[in-house]
Write a protein that holds these residues in place. Structure first.
Motif, PDB file in Angstrom:
ATOM      1  N   PRO A  26     -22.177  -1.187  23.311  1.00  0.00           N
ATOM      2  CA  PRO A  26     -21.746  -0.998  24.693  1.00  0.00           C
ATOM      3  C   PRO A  26     -20.682  -2.032  25.056  1.00  0.00           C
ATOM      4  O   PRO A  26     -20.646  -3.106  24.468  1.00  0.00           O
ATOM      5  CB  PRO A  26     -23.013  -1.235  25.517  1.00  0.00           C
ATOM      6  CG  PRO A  26     -24.130  -1.419  24.554  1.00  0.00           C
ATOM      7  CD  PRO A  26     -23.575  -1.612  23.197  1.00  0.00           C
ATOM      8  N   VAL A  27     -19.824  -1.681  25.995  1.00  0.00           N
ATOM      9  CA  VAL A  27     -18.810  -2.633  26.469  1.00  0.00           C
ATOM     10  C   VAL A  27     -19.391  -3.341  27.694  1.00  0.00           C
ATOM     11  O   VAL A  27     -19.729  -2.684  28.677  1.00  0.00           O
ATOM     12  CB  VAL A  27     -17.505  -1.904  26.839  1.00  0.00           C
ATOM     13  CG1 VAL A  27     -16.452  -2.909  27.283  1.00  0.00           C
ATOM     14  CG2 VAL A  27     -17.014  -1.079  25.653  1.00  0.00           C
ATOM     15  N   PRO A  28     -19.532  -4.669  27.629  1.00  0.00           N
ATOM     16  CA  PRO A  28     -20.191  -5.386  28.731  1.00  0.00           C
ATOM     17  C   PRO A  28     -19.492  -5.178  30.064  1.00  0.00           C
ATOM     18  O   PRO A  28     -18.289  -4.904  30.117  1.00  0.00           O
ATOM     19  CB  PRO A  28     -20.103  -6.860  28.304  1.00  0.00           C
ATOM     20  CG  PRO A  28     -19.940  -6.813  26.820  1.00  0.00           C
ATOM     21  CD  PRO A  28     -19.163  -5.567  26.532  1.00  0.00           C
ATOM     22  N   VAL A  29     -20.264  -5.325  31.124  1.00  0.00           N
ATOM     23  CA  VAL A  29     -19.722  -5.226  32.478  1.00  0.00           C
ATOM     24  C   VAL A  29     -19.873  -6.572  33.182  1.00  0.00           C
ATOM     25  O   VAL A  29     -20.617  -7.441  32.726  1.00  0.00           O
ATOM     26  CB  VAL A  29     -20.426  -4.116  33.287  1.00  0.00           C
ATOM     27  CG1 VAL A  29     -20.191  -2.771  32.640  1.00  0.00           C
ATOM     28  CG2 VAL A  29     -21.917  -4.408  33.437  1.00  0.00           C
ATOM     29  N   LYS A  30     -19.190  -6.688  34.312  1.00  0.00           N
ATOM     30  CA  LYS A  30     -19.047  -8.002  34.947  1.00  0.00           C
ATOM     31  C   LYS A  30     -20.354  -8.550  35.534  1.00  0.00           C
ATOM     32  O   LYS A  30     -20.778  -9.644  35.190  1.00  0.00           O
ATOM     33  CB  LYS A  30     -18.000  -7.880  36.070  1.00  0.00           C
ATOM     34  CG  LYS A  30     -17.257  -9.169  36.343  1.00  0.00           C
ATOM     35  CD  LYS A  30     -16.375  -9.034  37.586  1.00  0.00           C
ATOM     36  CE  LYS A  30     -15.093  -8.269  37.288  1.00  0.00           C
ATOM     37  NZ  LYS A  30     -14.349  -7.961  38.528  1.00  0.00           N
ATOM     38  N   ALA A  31     -20.967  -7.789  36.397  1.00  0.00           N
ATOM     39  CA  ALA A  31     -22.108  -8.345  37.151  1.00  0.00           C
ATOM     40  C   ALA A  31     -23.173  -7.278  37.382  1.00  0.00           C
ATOM     41  O   ALA A  31     -23.303  -6.745  38.487  1.00  0.00           O
ATOM     42  CB  ALA A  31     -21.624  -8.905  38.483  1.00  0.00           C
ATOM     43  N   PRO A  32     -23.919  -6.933  36.347  1.00  0.00           N
ATOM     44  CA  PRO A  32     -24.894  -5.846  36.503  1.00  0.00           C
ATOM     45  C   PRO A  32     -26.050  -6.226  37.419  1.00  0.00           C
ATOM     46  O   PRO A  32     -26.535  -7.350  37.377  1.00  0.00           O
ATOM     47  CB  PRO A  32     -25.401  -5.618  35.073  1.00  0.00           C
ATOM     48  CG  PRO A  32     -25.104  -6.865  34.335  1.00  0.00           C
ATOM     49  CD  PRO A  32     -23.899  -7.487  34.978  1.00  0.00           C
ATOM     50  N   GLN A  33     -26.441  -5.257  38.229  1.00  0.00           N
ATOM     51  CA  GLN A  33     -27.601  -5.444  39.104  1.00  0.00           C
ATOM     52  C   GLN A  33     -28.490  -4.214  39.025  1.00  0.00           C
ATOM     53  O   GLN A  33     -28.000  -3.086  39.064  1.00  0.00           O
ATOM     54  CB  GLN A  33     -27.149  -5.647  40.540  1.00  0.00           C
ATOM     55  CG  GLN A  33     -26.660  -7.059  40.776  1.00  0.00           C
ATOM     56  CD  GLN A  33     -26.534  -7.358  42.252  1.00  0.00           C
ATOM     57  OE1 GLN A  33     -26.217  -6.478  43.040  1.00  0.00           O
ATOM     58  NE2 GLN A  33     -26.775  -8.602  42.623  1.00  0.00           N
ATOM     59  N   LEU A  34     -29.779  -4.490  38.944  1.00  0.00           N
ATOM     60  CA  LEU A  34     -30.739  -3.406  38.858  1.00  0.00           C
ATOM     61  C   LEU A  34     -30.953  -2.811  40.246  1.00  0.00           C
ATOM     62  O   LEU A  34     -31.321  -3.510  41.175  1.00  0.00           O
ATOM     63  CB  LEU A  34     -32.057  -3.967  38.311  1.00  0.00           C
ATOM     64  CG  LEU A  34     -33.127  -2.993  37.868  1.00  0.00           C
ATOM     65  CD1 LEU A  34     -32.616  -2.059  36.775  1.00  0.00           C
ATOM     66  CD2 LEU A  34     -34.353  -3.768  37.357  1.00  0.00           C
ATOM     67  N   ILE A  35     -30.714  -1.499  40.338  1.00  0.00           N
ATOM     68  CA  ILE A  35     -30.921  -0.833  41.624  1.00  0.00           C
ATOM     69  C   ILE A  35     -32.316  -0.240  41.683  1.00  0.00           C
ATOM     70  O   ILE A  35     -33.018  -0.355  42.669  1.00  0.00           O
ATOM     71  CB  ILE A  35     -29.877   0.278  41.830  1.00  0.00           C
ATOM     72  CG1 ILE A  35     -28.495  -0.345  41.896  1.00  0.00           C
ATOM     73  CG2 ILE A  35     -30.176   1.093  43.077  1.00  0.00           C
ATOM     74  CD1 ILE A  35     -27.395   0.645  41.706  1.00  0.00           C
ATOM     75  N   ARG A  36     -32.680   0.422  40.611  1.00  0.00           N
ATOM     76  CA  ARG A  36     -34.030   0.996  40.563  1.00  0.00           C
ATOM     77  C   ARG A  36     -34.511   1.040  39.123  1.00  0.00           C
ATOM     78  O   ARG A  36     -33.762   1.405  38.221  1.00  0.00           O
ATOM     79  CB  ARG A  36     -34.056   2.402  41.167  1.00  0.00           C
ATOM     80  CG  ARG A  36     -35.487   2.892  41.411  1.00  0.00           C
ATOM     81  CD  ARG A  36     -35.534   4.157  42.236  1.00  0.00           C
ATOM     82  NE  ARG A  36     -36.900   4.674  42.302  1.00  0.00           N
ATOM     83  CZ  ARG A  36     -37.722   4.526  43.353  1.00  0.00           C
ATOM     84  NH1 ARG A  36     -37.305   3.882  44.423  1.00  0.00           N
ATOM     85  NH2 ARG A  36     -38.938   5.033  43.336  1.00  0.00           N
ATOM     86  N   PHE A  37     -35.748   0.678  38.949  1.00  0.00           N
ATOM     87  CA  PHE A  37     -36.380   0.692  37.637  1.00  0.00           C
ATOM     88  C   PHE A  37     -37.610   1.575  37.754  1.00  0.00           C
ATOM     89  O   PHE A  37     -38.435   1.388  38.658  1.00  0.00           O
ATOM     90  CB  PHE A  37     -36.760  -0.737  37.230  1.00  0.00           C
ATOM     91  CG  PHE A  37     -37.317  -0.846  35.848  1.00  0.00           C
ATOM     92  CD1 PHE A  37     -36.519  -0.645  34.731  1.00  0.00           C
ATOM     93  CD2 PHE A  37     -38.658  -1.164  35.653  1.00  0.00           C
ATOM     94  CE1 PHE A  37     -37.028  -0.746  33.447  1.00  0.00           C
ATOM     95  CE2 PHE A  37     -39.179  -1.273  34.366  1.00  0.00           C
ATOM     96  CZ  PHE A  37     -38.363  -1.068  33.268  1.00  0.00           C
ATOM     97  N   ASN A  38     -37.710   2.537  36.879  1.00  0.00           N
ATOM     98  CA  ASN A  38     -38.765   3.546  36.960  1.00  0.00           C
ATOM     99  C   ASN A  38     -40.020   3.005  36.261  1.00  0.00           C
ATOM    100  O   ASN A  38     -40.189   3.158  35.052  1.00  0.00           O
ATOM    101  CB  ASN A  38     -38.247   4.823  36.292  1.00  0.00           C
ATOM    102  CG  ASN A  38     -39.163   5.999  36.481  1.00  0.00           C
ATOM    103  OD1 ASN A  38     -40.366   5.833  36.694  1.00  0.00           O
ATOM    104  ND2 ASN A  38     -38.603   7.190  36.380  1.00  0.00           N
ATOM    105  N   THR A  39     -40.880   2.374  37.052  1.00  0.00           N
ATOM    106  CA  THR A  39     -42.028   1.682  36.436  1.00  0.00           C
ATOM    107  C   THR A  39     -43.004   2.670  35.783  1.00  0.00           C
ATOM    108  O   THR A  39     -43.611   2.342  34.774  1.00  0.00           O
ATOM    109  CB  THR A  39     -42.784   0.834  37.476  1.00  0.00           C
ATOM    110  OG1 THR A  39     -43.007   1.649  38.625  1.00  0.00           O
ATOM    111  CG2 THR A  39     -41.979  -0.381  37.884  1.00  0.00           C
TER     112      THR A  39
END
Ligand code: AMP
Ligand code: MG
Length: 492
Positions: A26-39
């Protein structure tokens, strides 16, 4: 170390060989943030619940880090797009991280979608705007909650980068999960090159992953004919299920149809609000090729291409193979009609379907069209006709009273007790669907204001779409005229 780093990936598809996929980080991205995680899905895949709160999870699910045992690849395929043959497509913006074992003992492929360019990106940037990521999360998980076979969504991540479409838009990555991602177009890719050996490898892979028992039972001596039969029947059932919830896939190209029978590609899809048999939403489907009422026909068209690709495996004598394929393809329409009828019969409260029930289904749809009624709520509101526990989400026009009386008489003639009819209606007709206007509102708030409240609420509500959630009633309502979404767009 993140629990994701230690996830027990296997790399079975990659191990099929270099003809089928190309290693690609994968090509890294700048500032990833988790929006939703399907527990719930994470738990099913034996991933730790702690991942939801671990700051590193976003790094893994954006592709900035890779789990120790994951060996990412981009897979190759081809396909008929809007009827035109495209000899090479492939994962242009997706990567297969490998497989995780589900609690049911089966392997599940985990993909990142929007993770950067691959050898199959052609002119594309390999990225996905956030909007289509949120859309796919909501719709795929709603389909799962409806009990319709589908790829699932493990997570939605924002990248902190912008992607250029008509405008600059915030980027996102979706983590997609499915038992497999082998498409009709994957088989077509190798068949079109005369690589029968590769077609056999793929066929064996799909049989092993999806249809081993069914084929051992009915086609032990003829497994590839058995595979064609299994896929035909899986697609017949799947498309009937789409119809039963008013779902319009919108881009039923052969590269968007999985042999495993899961719904895939939630680009321009939509659920209809008011009923119209020939409804089309997709902006690029100018001729209505993928209209609501053409989905079965197109499904069969696609299956002809699968049959064609499998012919060399089905019999040494190609005339014989063609005969077998023809016979199986003829099973599609009656299988589809039988699924369709039993699903719609249940939606009207009937236990089984006969000719009068079929006529009743048809006449109900005609009433919906005539009075321009909401497909989802009209079916759901039939459950209010029994005088007990009304939900009161919808009123039929007075002109429909005669139809309602005849329908009640039909139920009585079929010996269906009221309580049973009501329970069946509410079990088979969702109250909540991912309505286009709500998806658009959720995306707009997320993209323009970084506000994910509506997205999260929708995702929560759609986990139990058949139960009334009185506090969320407004999410069940059809759009006001000015809210109505008329067009949807591919998620590219
Ligand atoms: P789809 O419309 O999602 O079925 O995609 C059709 C083909 O276009 C697939 O091969 C995709 O991988 C490719 N594709 C779509 N969007 C992009 C993108 N942004 N970058 C690279 N390839 C893409
Ligand atoms: Mg696609």
């Amino acid at each position: 170390m993140s629990a994701f780093a230690r996830a027990e990936f296997s790399n079975t598809y990659r191990a099929l060989g270099s003809r089928f996929s190309t290693p690609q980080a994968p090509v890294p991205v700048k500032a990833p943030q988790l929006i939703r995680f399907n527990t719930g899905l994470a738990d099913f895949l034996s991933l730790s619940a702690e991942l939801a709160d671990d700051p590193l999870t976003a790094q893994y699910l954006a592709g900035n880090r890779i789990a120790a045992r994951s060996e990412p690849v981009a897979t190759v395929y081809a396909g008929h797009q809007f009827g035109n043959w495209n000899p090479q497509l492939g994962d242009g913006r997706a990567l297969l991280l490998g497989e995780l074992r589900g609690r049911d003992g089966a392997l599940y492929e985990v993909q990142l979608k929007g993770s950067g360019q691959t050898p199959y990106s052609r002119m594309g940037d390999g990225r996905s705007p956030l909007g289509p990521v949120l859309r796919e999360y909501l719709v795929s998980e709603a389909m799962y909650a409806f009990g319709i076979p589908t790829t699932r969504s493990l997570a939605a991540v924002s990248t902190g980068e912008r992607v250029l479409r008509d405008f600059l838009l915030p980027g996102g990555v979706l983590t997609r999960v499915a038992r497999s991602h082998v498409r009709i177009g994957t088989v077509q890719y190798f068949a079109s090159r005369g690589d029968t050996d590769a077609v056999r490898t793929l066929a064996d892979f799909v049989i092993g992953r999806h249809y081993r028992d069914a084929i051992a039972a009915d086609f032990a001596d003829d497994p590839y004919t058995g595979l064609l039969s299994a896929v035909i029947h899986a697609q017949a059932r799947l498309i009937a299920q789409w119809m039963s919830v008013g779902f319009i896939h919108g881009v039923m190209n052969t590269d968007n149809m999985l042999l495993g029978g899961d719904t895939v590609d939630y680009g321009p899809c939509a659920f209809m609000d008011h009923y119209r048999a020939d409804k089309v939403f997709s902006s690029i489907d100018a001729h209505g090729r993928y209209a609501y009422d053409r989905q079965a026909e197109i499904g069969l068209w696609n299956l002809h291409w699968l049959a064609q690709a499998l012919l060399p495996l089905m019999d040494e004598d190609q005339d014989q193979a063609i005969e077998k394929a023809r016979g199986l393809l003829e099973e599609f329409q009656p299988a589809y009609e039988s699924h369709y009828l039993s699903l719609f019969a249940a939606k009207l409260g009937f236990a089984d379907a006969d000719a009068p029930v079929a006529a009743r289904v048809e006449s109900f749809l005609q009433q919906l069209a005539k009075y321009n009624l909401d497909f989802t709520l009209a079916f759901r509101a039939l459950g209010d006709q029994f005088g007990t526990e009304p939900e009161g989400v919808f009123c039929f026009p007075p002109e429909m009273q005669a139809w309602l009386d005849e329908w009640r008489a039909d139920l009585a003639r079929h010996g269906v007790p009221d309580a049973q009819a009501q329970a069946r209606i509410r079990r088979t007709n969702p109250l909540f669907i991912p309505r286009n206007h709500r998806i658009e509102q959720a995306i707009e708030a997320a993209v323009e204001d970084g506000d994910f409240t509506l997205f999260q609420t929708l995702a929560d509500v759609l986990q139990t779409p058949f139960s009334d959630q009185p506090a969320q009633r407004e999410l069940a309502a059809p759009p006001a005229p000015q809210e109505e979404v008329l067009r949807t767009f591919c998620g590219t």
